[in-house]
Scaffold this active site. Structure first.
Site, short mmCIF file in Angstrom:
data_model
loop_
_atom_site.label_atom_id
_atom_site.label_comp_id
_atom_site.label_asym_id
_atom_site.label_seq_id
_atom_site.Cartn_x
_atom_site.Cartn_y
_atom_site.Cartn_z
CG ASP A 183 -49.38 -43.60 14.78
OD1 ASP A 183 -49.67 -44.53 14.01
OD2 ASP A 183 -50.08 -42.58 14.92
CB ALA A 184 -44.64 -47.23 12.21
CE LYS A 185 -52.01 -44.16 11.13
NZ LYS A 185 -51.13 -43.35 12.02
NE ARG A 186 -42.50 -48.60 8.78
CZ ARG A 186 -42.38 -47.29 8.98
NH1 ARG A 186 -43.45 -46.53 8.96
NH2 ARG A 186 -41.20 -46.74 9.19
#
Length: 271
Positions: free
Chosen positions: A94-97
């Site tokens: 869950d990095a939302k890059r």
């Protein structure tokens, strides 16, 4: 991991539970702070106690990056432990890059090749060329933000664009991207009334659904409107599960919370 393999695990375990490994050293049991790597020891105990009840784990990378190199090493140890001991478990970074193409490619390599996650969350604001680099990896999945569970979601995501709500436009547009069959979407559980509309646009893609538990989302409502023919849901619980107890029985308490969710899911699946 393919979506068919994920669906097989869901049916085998009677569960579509995802557990969020969001480790805050201020919240974990105090006795773990004396260990050499308290973040990993906490994760290991949670995984050992709950792996039979869930089909996915989702470490939020911010909770590891905040602790510098030691936090990143704990994340690496966690994913290695999962991949070695429980390769059937679907893993989500869950990095939302999301950035320009060549930067997105490097982000994708970091999570898919170096850390060997099955999937990563991305933000679509920069459009097609910021997301397609993630989609290029075989048997890896890109989980794109669509309609989130936070209050600020209404600032932009539901605004009208060309007589269509923005989140719907994002869903529609993403279907035309290369390798879009590798797309999954984040849809917050606190927006259960929107699931029927979302399923009209993406009837078969998996939806990662945060917000059940601590944020007040309703599992029954989400499943009523959001479940597809292949289930198509990953319901995430983070704080409500992993911090069910701050005492030495924390792992057993997490397992009891996960079991309660799994039993609800089993009942839904067996209807």
């Amino acid at each position: 991991m393919t979506t068919q393999e994920l669906t097989t695990q869901i049916k085998k375990k009677n569960s579509f539970l995802c557990i969020g490994l969001d480790v805050d050293l201020n919240k974990i049991p105090k006795h773990l702070l004396d260990s050499k790597d308290p973040i990993f020891e906490f994760n290991k105990a949670i995984i050992d106690a709950t792996h039979h009840l869930c089909v996915a784990y989702k470490p939020n990378t911010a909770f590891y990056e905040a602790y510098g190199i030691k936090g990143w090493q704990a994340l690496e140890k966690t994913i290695q432990y999962l991949n070695y001991n429980h390769p059937e478990i679907f893993t989500i970074a869950d990095a939302k890059r999301g950035d320009i193409g060549n930067t997105s490619t490097m982000y994708a390599k970091a999570f898919f090749e170096d850390l060997a996650f099955d999937s990563v969350t991305v933000a679509p604001y920069m459009g097609k060329d910021s997301v397609e680099p993630f989609l290029a990896f075989k048997n890896k999945h890109t989980i794109m933000l669509a309609l989130t569970s936070n209050k600020g979601a209404f600032d932009f995501q539901t605004l009208s664009v060309n007589n269509n709500e923005l989140y719907k436009q994002v869903l529609e547009t993403s279907k035309s991207w290369e390798n879009s069959e590798n797309l999954m979407y984040v849809v917050g559980a606190t927006k259960a009334e929107y699931f029927a509309e979302i399923r009209k646009i993406v009837p078969n893609n998996f939806l990662l659904v945060p917000g059940v538990g601590a944020q007040g989302g309703n599992l029954q409502e989400v499943c009523k409107y959001g479940m597809s023919e292949n289930v198509g849901l990953l319901i995430n619980s983070s704080r409500g599960t992993i911090y069910a107890s701050k005492n030495k029985d924390f792992a057993q308490a997490a397992a009891l919370d996960a079991l309660e969710l799994q039993e609800q899911m089993k009942a839904i699946l067996n209807k």
